[in-house]
Design a protein around this motif. Sequence first.
Motif, PDB file in Angstrom:
ATOM      1  N   TRP A  84      78.223   0.536  63.962  1.00  0.00           N
ATOM      2  CA  TRP A  84      79.623   0.466  64.386  1.00  0.00           C
ATOM      3  C   TRP A  84      79.887   1.282  65.645  1.00  0.00           C
ATOM      4  O   TRP A  84      80.687   0.886  66.497  1.00  0.00           O
ATOM      5  N   LYS A  85      79.213   2.418  65.797  1.00  0.00           N
ATOM      6  CA  LYS A  85      79.418   3.225  66.999  1.00  0.00           C
ATOM      7  C   LYS A  85      78.897   2.501  68.234  1.00  0.00           C
ATOM      8  O   LYS A  85      79.561   2.450  69.274  1.00  0.00           O
ATOM      9  N   ALA A  86      77.703   1.934  68.116  1.00  0.00           N
ATOM     10  CA  ALA A  86      77.151   1.186  69.247  1.00  0.00           C
ATOM     11  C   ALA A  86      77.978  -0.056  69.532  1.00  0.00           C
ATOM     12  O   ALA A  86      78.167  -0.443  70.689  1.00  0.00           O
ATOM     13  N   THR A  87      78.502  -0.684  68.483  1.00  0.00           N
ATOM     14  CA  THR A  87      79.339  -1.865  68.648  1.00  0.00           C
ATOM     15  C   THR A  87      80.602  -1.525  69.432  1.00  0.00           C
ATOM     16  O   THR A  87      81.035  -2.282  70.315  1.00  0.00           O
ATOM     17  N   ALA A  88      81.204  -0.363  69.116  1.00  0.00           N
ATOM     18  CA  ALA A  88      82.428   0.059  69.810  1.00  0.00           C
ATOM     19  C   ALA A  88      82.167   0.265  71.303  1.00  0.00           C
ATOM     20  O   ALA A  88      83.010  -0.066  72.152  1.00  0.00           O
ATOM     21  N   ARG A  89      80.982   0.793  71.636  1.00  0.00           N
ATOM     22  CA  ARG A  89      80.655   1.015  73.048  1.00  0.00           C
ATOM     23  C   ARG A  89      80.321  -0.286  73.763  1.00  0.00           C
ATOM     24  O   ARG A  89      80.596  -0.468  74.938  1.00  0.00           O
ATOM     25  N   HIS A  90      79.733  -1.224  73.003  1.00  0.00           N
ATOM     26  CA  HIS A  90      79.231  -2.465  73.590  1.00  0.00           C
ATOM     27  C   HIS A  90      80.277  -3.570  73.592  1.00  0.00           C
ATOM     28  O   HIS A  90      80.146  -4.558  74.298  1.00  0.00           O
ATOM     29  N   THR A  91      81.292  -3.429  72.748  1.00  0.00           N
ATOM     30  CA  THR A  91      82.425  -4.374  72.553  1.00  0.00           C
ATOM     31  C   THR A  91      82.040  -5.661  71.828  1.00  0.00           C
ATOM     32  O   THR A  91      82.887  -6.528  71.637  1.00  0.00           O
ATOM     33  N   SER A  92      80.786  -5.829  71.470  1.00  0.00           N
ATOM     34  CA  SER A  92      80.379  -6.959  70.630  1.00  0.00           C
ATOM     35  C   SER A  92      79.423  -6.432  69.563  1.00  0.00           C
ATOM     36  O   SER A  92      78.732  -5.425  69.785  1.00  0.00           O
ATOM     37  N   PRO A  93      79.379  -7.076  68.388  1.00  0.00           N
ATOM     38  CA  PRO A  93      78.601  -6.521  67.269  1.00  0.00           C
ATOM     39  C   PRO A  93      77.126  -6.363  67.587  1.00  0.00           C
ATOM     40  O   PRO A  93      76.482  -7.266  68.127  1.00  0.00           O
ATOM     41  N   LEU A  94      76.575  -5.199  67.222  1.00  0.00           N
ATOM     42  CA  LEU A  94      75.153  -4.927  67.324  1.00  0.00           C
ATOM     43  C   LEU A  94      74.641  -4.514  65.962  1.00  0.00           C
ATOM     44  O   LEU A  94      75.325  -3.821  65.213  1.00  0.00           O
ATOM     45  N   VAL A  95      73.436  -4.963  65.623  1.00  0.00           N
ATOM     46  CA  VAL A  95      72.856  -4.584  64.342  1.00  0.00           C
ATOM     47  C   VAL A  95      71.581  -3.781  64.585  1.00  0.00           C
ATOM     48  O   VAL A  95      70.892  -3.943  65.601  1.00  0.00           O
ATOM     49  N   ARG A  96      71.290  -2.896  63.630  1.00  0.00           N
ATOM     50  CA  ARG A  96      70.071  -2.111  63.708  1.00  0.00           C
ATOM     51  C   ARG A  96      68.885  -2.978  63.299  1.00  0.00           C
ATOM     52  O   ARG A  96      68.972  -3.761  62.350  1.00  0.00           O
ATOM     53  N   ARG A  97      67.794  -2.821  64.002  1.00  0.00           N
ATOM     54  CA  ARG A  97      66.562  -3.509  63.660  1.00  0.00           C
ATOM     55  C   ARG A  97      65.561  -2.460  63.169  1.00  0.00           C
ATOM     56  O   ARG A  97      65.492  -1.363  63.709  1.00  0.00           O
ATOM     57  N   TYR A  98      64.778  -2.844  62.169  1.00  0.00           N
ATOM     58  CA  TYR A  98      63.868  -1.903  61.535  1.00  0.00           C
ATOM     59  C   TYR A  98      62.421  -2.365  61.675  1.00  0.00           C
ATOM     60  O   TYR A  98      62.140  -3.556  61.806  1.00  0.00           O
ATOM     61  N   VAL A  99      61.513  -1.426  61.636  1.00  0.00           N
ATOM     62  CA  VAL A  99      60.088  -1.719  61.638  1.00  0.00           C
ATOM     63  C   VAL A  99      59.596  -1.693  60.196  1.00  0.00           C
ATOM     64  O   VAL A  99      59.834  -0.725  59.472  1.00  0.00           O
ATOM     65  N   ALA A 100      58.908  -2.753  59.783  1.00  0.00           N
ATOM     66  CA  ALA A 100      58.407  -2.801  58.412  1.00  0.00           C
ATOM     67  C   ALA A 100      57.286  -1.781  58.234  1.00  0.00           C
ATOM     68  O   ALA A 100      56.391  -1.652  59.064  1.00  0.00           O
ATOM     69  N   THR A 101      57.336  -1.029  57.157  1.00  0.00           N
ATOM     70  CA  THR A 101      56.275  -0.068  56.867  1.00  0.00           C
ATOM     71  C   THR A 101      55.146  -0.708  56.077  1.00  0.00           C
ATOM     72  O   THR A 101      54.076  -0.159  55.969  1.00  0.00           O
ATOM     73  N   ARG A 102      55.383  -1.857  55.491  1.00  0.00           N
ATOM     74  CA  ARG A 102      54.298  -2.566  54.825  1.00  0.00           C
ATOM     75  C   ARG A 102      54.482  -4.054  55.073  1.00  0.00           C
ATOM     76  O   ARG A 102      55.602  -4.552  55.182  1.00  0.00           O
ATOM     77  N   LYS A 103      53.401  -4.751  55.174  1.00  0.00           N
ATOM     78  CA  LYS A 103      53.478  -6.179  55.441  1.00  0.00           C
ATOM     79  C   LYS A 103      53.732  -6.946  54.154  1.00  0.00           C
ATOM     80  O   LYS A 103      53.273  -6.563  53.091  1.00  0.00           O
ATOM     81  N   GLN A 104      54.490  -8.015  54.291  1.00  0.00           N
ATOM     82  CA  GLN A 104      54.720  -8.915  53.172  1.00  0.00           C
ATOM     83  C   GLN A 104      53.590  -9.951  53.152  1.00  0.00           C
ATOM     84  O   GLN A 104      52.815 -10.056  54.094  1.00  0.00           O
ATOM     85  N   ASN A 105      53.540 -10.705  52.107  1.00  0.00           N
ATOM     86  CA  ASN A 105      52.454 -11.669  51.941  1.00  0.00           C
ATOM     87  C   ASN A 105      53.005 -13.074  51.669  1.00  0.00           C
ATOM     88  O   ASN A 105      53.707 -13.290  50.683  1.00  0.00           O
ATOM     89  N   LEU A 106      52.686 -14.000  52.564  1.00  0.00           N
ATOM     90  CA  LEU A 106      53.049 -15.404  52.393  1.00  0.00           C
ATOM     91  C   LEU A 106      51.787 -16.186  52.112  1.00  0.00           C
ATOM     92  O   LEU A 106      50.820 -16.137  52.888  1.00  0.00           O
ATOM     93  N   MET A 107      51.762 -16.912  51.007  1.00  0.00           N
ATOM     94  CA  MET A 107      50.624 -17.785  50.696  1.00  0.00           C
ATOM     95  C   MET A 107      51.068 -19.237  50.820  1.00  0.00           C
ATOM     96  O   MET A 107      51.985 -19.674  50.106  1.00  0.00           O
ATOM     97  N   LEU A 108      50.464 -19.951  51.737  1.00  0.00           N
ATOM     98  CA  LEU A 108      50.680 -21.384  51.861  1.00  0.00           C
ATOM     99  C   LEU A 108      49.836 -22.080  50.802  1.00  0.00           C
ATOM    100  O   LEU A 108      48.630 -21.836  50.715  1.00  0.00           O
ATOM    101  N   VAL A 109      50.454 -22.905  49.993  1.00  0.00           N
ATOM    102  CA  VAL A 109      49.738 -23.636  48.942  1.00  0.00           C
ATOM    103  C   VAL A 109      49.887 -25.117  49.272  1.00  0.00           C
ATOM    104  O   VAL A 109      50.977 -25.684  49.117  1.00  0.00           O
TER     105      VAL A 109
END
Length: 295
Positions: A57-82
């Motif tokens: 919300w603080k960054a959004t107020a400065r930027h005047t349009s909504p900004l969301v935080r992006r995160y770095v995954a600490t562990r990888k997920q697993n997708l299995m194609l079947v």
Amino acid sequence: MTTPLLTRVKSTLFVHARRRSRNLLEGEFASVFHGRSLDYDDLRDYVPGDEVRDIDWKATARHTSPLVRRYVATRKQNLMLVVDTGRGMAAAARSGEPKKAVAIAAAGLVGYLAQRHGDLVGLVRGDAKGTVAHDLRGSEAHLERLLRAIDTATTLHGDASDLATQLRWLVRNVRRRLLLLIVADDRELDPALADLLRRLQVQHEILWITVEDVDPTTIDPARPTVDVADHYAIPSLVRTDATVRAAYAEAVATRARATDTVLDGAGINHTRVGGSDDVLLAVFTLLERQRRALR
């Protein structure tokens, strides 16, 4: 030189989806998994589908349009194609192209989204005679090898399709929690297969894509046509008699309703695709449905 299969998948994604649509699609994929890292990375523009709790919300107020935080995954997920690689998937899809091409487009798109998300992607493929498993890895080169394996294994001279063989292998051999993307031939789902799905659903998140058959009543009667299941010729009567065409259409609709009943009963989100051009919208809809189910 043969064009890499993943290049074709990415071309479809970038040609048919604008940047905003791609962001939405990637956001839908990210939301399928439970949990996330708390390691902050940076900010990006808000797109519909983002979690409100991620808005800075603080960054959004400065930027005047909504900004969301992006995160770095600490562990990888697993997708299995079947993926069913029996000869049923070497037949024609509703679009007229080989069903394996549609399967590769669907598996490739979801695999690419996973790889972009930093997740690991593996493959379980096979037919009635057996199952082959490919390791979980995170590179584009690995995903290309998986798609190539699907393409090479699926031939008109292969063994019959029997997805239950691959599902039994998963039940016996996989212990870690996975997101399973099952890409299946358009076949009747019997009670034994439905039971396997219920057992898998207890441990894993499952998404299901059915690749629809070509309508044999629309094929030129003068063109020799065979059923790949048993290699018998399809009589021209099927393609010329209105009563037979109507009966076939009703049988297809009945089978589709029965499949829906089995998958709905197992709590599995699913969709049907008839050609490669259907894949992008079908995958987006499927991921959106899964995101809503996880709320």
